[in-house]
Design a protein around this motif. Sequence first.
Motif, PDB file in Angstrom:
ATOM      1  N   ASP A 125       1.069  -1.202  -0.132  1.00  0.00           N
ATOM      2  CA  ASP A 125      -0.011   0.343  -0.048  1.00  0.00           C
ATOM      3  C   ASP A 125       0.547   0.868  -0.072  1.00  0.00           C
ATOM      4  OD1 ASP A 125      -2.550  -1.413   0.104  1.00  0.00           O
ATOM      5  OD2 ASP A 125      -2.294  -1.581   2.198  1.00  0.00           O
ATOM      6  N   SER A 126       0.519   2.522  -0.987  1.00  0.00           N
ATOM      7  CA  SER A 126       1.037   3.431  -1.011  1.00  0.00           C
ATOM      8  C   SER A 126       0.677   3.996   0.096  1.00  0.00           C
ATOM      9  CB  SER A 126       0.649   4.250  -2.220  1.00  0.00           C
ATOM     10  OG  SER A 126       1.457   3.415  -3.439  1.00  0.00           O
ATOM     11  N   VAL A 127       2.254   4.813   1.212  1.00  0.00           N
ATOM     12  CA  VAL A 127       1.900   6.133   2.298  1.00  0.00           C
ATOM     13  C   VAL A 127       2.295   6.707   2.135  1.00  0.00           C
ATOM     14  CG1 VAL A 127       1.803   5.719   5.036  1.00  0.00           C
ATOM     15  CG2 VAL A 127       1.409   3.107   3.920  1.00  0.00           C
ATOM     16  N   ALA A 128       1.874   8.304   2.924  1.00  0.00           N
ATOM     17  CA  ALA A 128       2.159   9.698   2.779  1.00  0.00           C
ATOM     18  C   ALA A 128       2.689   9.481   4.322  1.00  0.00           C
ATOM     19  CB  ALA A 128       0.879  10.148   2.148  1.00  0.00           C
ATOM     20  N   LEU A 129       4.030   9.776   4.108  1.00  0.00           N
ATOM     21  CA  LEU A 129       4.415  10.059   6.041  1.00  0.00           C
ATOM     22  C   LEU A 129       4.850  12.140   5.373  1.00  0.00           C
ATOM     23  CD1 LEU A 129       7.106   8.029   6.654  1.00  0.00           C
ATOM     24  CD2 LEU A 129       5.126   7.695   7.303  1.00  0.00           C
ATOM     25  N   TRP A 130       4.606  12.572   6.330  1.00  0.00           N
ATOM     26  CA  TRP A 130       4.571  13.707   6.850  1.00  0.00           C
ATOM     27  C   TRP A 130       4.485  14.336   8.046  1.00  0.00           C
ATOM     28  CZ3 TRP A 130       1.088  17.634   8.846  1.00  0.00           C
ATOM     29  CH2 TRP A 130      -0.356  17.482   9.325  1.00  0.00           C
ATOM     30  N   ARG A 131       5.497  15.611   8.340  1.00  0.00           N
ATOM     31  CA  ARG A 131       5.697  15.899   9.756  1.00  0.00           C
ATOM     32  C   ARG A 131       4.983  17.579   9.417  1.00  0.00           C
ATOM     33  NH1 ARG A 131       8.947  13.980  14.001  1.00  0.00           N
ATOM     34  NH2 ARG A 131       9.846  12.434  12.524  1.00  0.00           N
ATOM     35  N   GLY A 132       4.857  18.142  10.883  1.00  0.00           N
ATOM     36  CA  GLY A 132       3.657  19.768  11.297  1.00  0.00           C
ATOM     37  C   GLY A 132       4.831  19.753  11.228  1.00  0.00           C
ATOM     38  N   THR A 133       4.544  21.592  11.391  1.00  0.00           N
ATOM     39  CA  THR A 133       5.954  22.405  12.356  1.00  0.00           C
ATOM     40  C   THR A 133       5.200  21.637  14.298  1.00  0.00           C
ATOM     41  OG1 THR A 133       4.190  24.155  12.339  1.00  0.00           O
ATOM     42  CG2 THR A 133       6.175  23.759  10.200  1.00  0.00           C
ATOM     43  N   ASP A 134       4.733  20.974  14.058  1.00  0.00           N
ATOM     44  CA  ASP A 134       3.846  21.095  15.557  1.00  0.00           C
ATOM     45  C   ASP A 134       5.614  19.816  15.937  1.00  0.00           C
ATOM     46  OD1 ASP A 134       3.338  19.180  14.718  1.00  0.00           O
ATOM     47  OD2 ASP A 134       0.765  19.148  15.196  1.00  0.00           O
ATOM     48  N   GLY A 135       5.778  18.991  15.104  1.00  0.00           N
ATOM     49  CA  GLY A 135       6.897  17.855  15.193  1.00  0.00           C
ATOM     50  C   GLY A 135       5.608  16.826  15.093  1.00  0.00           C
ATOM     51  N   ALA A 136       5.030  16.981  14.933  1.00  0.00           N
ATOM     52  CA  ALA A 136       3.788  15.294  15.062  1.00  0.00           C
ATOM     53  C   ALA A 136       4.114  14.931  13.526  1.00  0.00           C
ATOM     54  CB  ALA A 136       2.377  15.970  16.096  1.00  0.00           C
ATOM     55  N   VAL A 137       4.588  13.475  13.411  1.00  0.00           N
ATOM     56  CA  VAL A 137       5.228  12.427  12.027  1.00  0.00           C
ATOM     57  C   VAL A 137       3.333  11.973  11.989  1.00  0.00           C
ATOM     58  CG1 VAL A 137       5.837  10.465  13.119  1.00  0.00           C
ATOM     59  CG2 VAL A 137       6.393  11.414  10.661  1.00  0.00           C
ATOM     60  N   HIS A 138       2.789  11.204  10.987  1.00  0.00           N
ATOM     61  CA  HIS A 138       1.535  11.567  10.763  1.00  0.00           C
ATOM     62  C   HIS A 138       1.221  10.381   9.001  1.00  0.00           C
ATOM     63  CE1 HIS A 138      -0.032  14.654  13.133  1.00  0.00           C
ATOM     64  NE2 HIS A 138       0.382  15.285  11.859  1.00  0.00           N
ATOM     65  N   ALA A 139       0.588   8.716   9.189  1.00  0.00           N
ATOM     66  CA  ALA A 139       0.971   8.798   8.047  1.00  0.00           C
ATOM     67  C   ALA A 139      -0.273   8.194   7.692  1.00  0.00           C
ATOM     68  CB  ALA A 139       1.555   6.838   8.278  1.00  0.00           C
ATOM     69  N   TRP A 140      -0.553   8.990   5.781  1.00  0.00           N
ATOM     70  CA  TRP A 140      -1.902   8.106   5.446  1.00  0.00           C
ATOM     71  C   TRP A 140      -2.083   7.858   4.035  1.00  0.00           C
ATOM     72  CZ3 TRP A 140      -3.479  14.223   6.150  1.00  0.00           C
ATOM     73  CH2 TRP A 140      -3.847  14.497   6.783  1.00  0.00           C
ATOM     74  N   ALA A 141      -3.246   7.043   3.362  1.00  0.00           N
ATOM     75  CA  ALA A 141      -2.758   6.559   2.578  1.00  0.00           C
ATOM     76  C   ALA A 141      -2.981   7.939   1.738  1.00  0.00           C
ATOM     77  CB  ALA A 141      -4.854   5.932   2.438  1.00  0.00           C
ATOM     78  N   ASP A 142      -1.968   6.831   0.554  1.00  0.00           N
ATOM     79  CA  ASP A 142      -1.027   8.586   0.106  1.00  0.00           C
ATOM     80  C   ASP A 142      -2.133   8.366  -1.548  1.00  0.00           C
ATOM     81  OD1 ASP A 142       0.156   9.890  -1.257  1.00  0.00           O
ATOM     82  OD2 ASP A 142       2.098   8.675  -1.620  1.00  0.00           O
ATOM     83  N   ARG A 143      -3.525   8.973  -1.123  1.00  0.00           N
ATOM     84  CA  ARG A 143      -3.921   9.047  -1.814  1.00  0.00           C
ATOM     85  C   ARG A 143      -5.019  10.300  -1.133  1.00  0.00           C
ATOM     86  NH1 ARG A 143      -9.830   7.836  -3.793  1.00  0.00           N
ATOM     87  NH2 ARG A 143      -9.729   7.556  -5.206  1.00  0.00           N
TER      88      ARG A 143
END
Length: 211
Positions: free
Chosen positions: A26-44
């Motif tokens: 499954d394709s997953v998007a990883l991102w980190r906000g400027t608050d430092g929290a990292v998130h993983a979502w379906a890449d869609r």
Amino acid sequence: MTVWTPVALARDIEPGTATGTTVDGDSVALWRGTDGAVHAWADRCPHRGMRLSFGFVREDRLVCLYHGWQFDGAGACRHVPAHPRMEPPKTVKPQQYRTVESAGFVWVSPTDADGTPDVPDTEITPVRSVWIDGDRGTVLALLGLDGTGALVTGTIDGTDVIAGIQTIDAHTTAVHVVAVGIAPADTVNALVLRLHELRDSVSSTREVVVS
């Protein structure tokens, strides 16, 4: 999807950045906000299906590159540029995964997974993530590492390491490597060079066979 999968070294997902990866096909998007929290979502994107990993981070929101829809860390749509006065629909949310940062790795799991990753209680020094042509067994043999779980241990050029193993597809394995303890810069640099040499040796062999 396995219960917990190491998908990156934590230090490589910098605040204000987004990237893509693959977990159990499954394709997953990883991102980190400027608050430092990292998130993983379906890449869609739930709007028109654009890859969210192509988007950009604005403070603590991930912005889709296609139509600019903005999603906060909880996945709620907060702004639709084409209709700035419209209250975004609450039902439009990306599929989310659980994320944990532990032992220097970013871990991803299904949202209903219990517990946390099983990691050693030791100081570590991040080294490098490499993508190597080969399945799990081939890559572990190449690196001289051993283990059956998501984390494996061993020694590379005299340095004790822990590696997070991530299957990208049937032919590619990502290896996220940390050194055990506080390693000096020259040791880390030597490990990075060795990992690149091993990765390139497999790639070169594959190119010869294919040609």
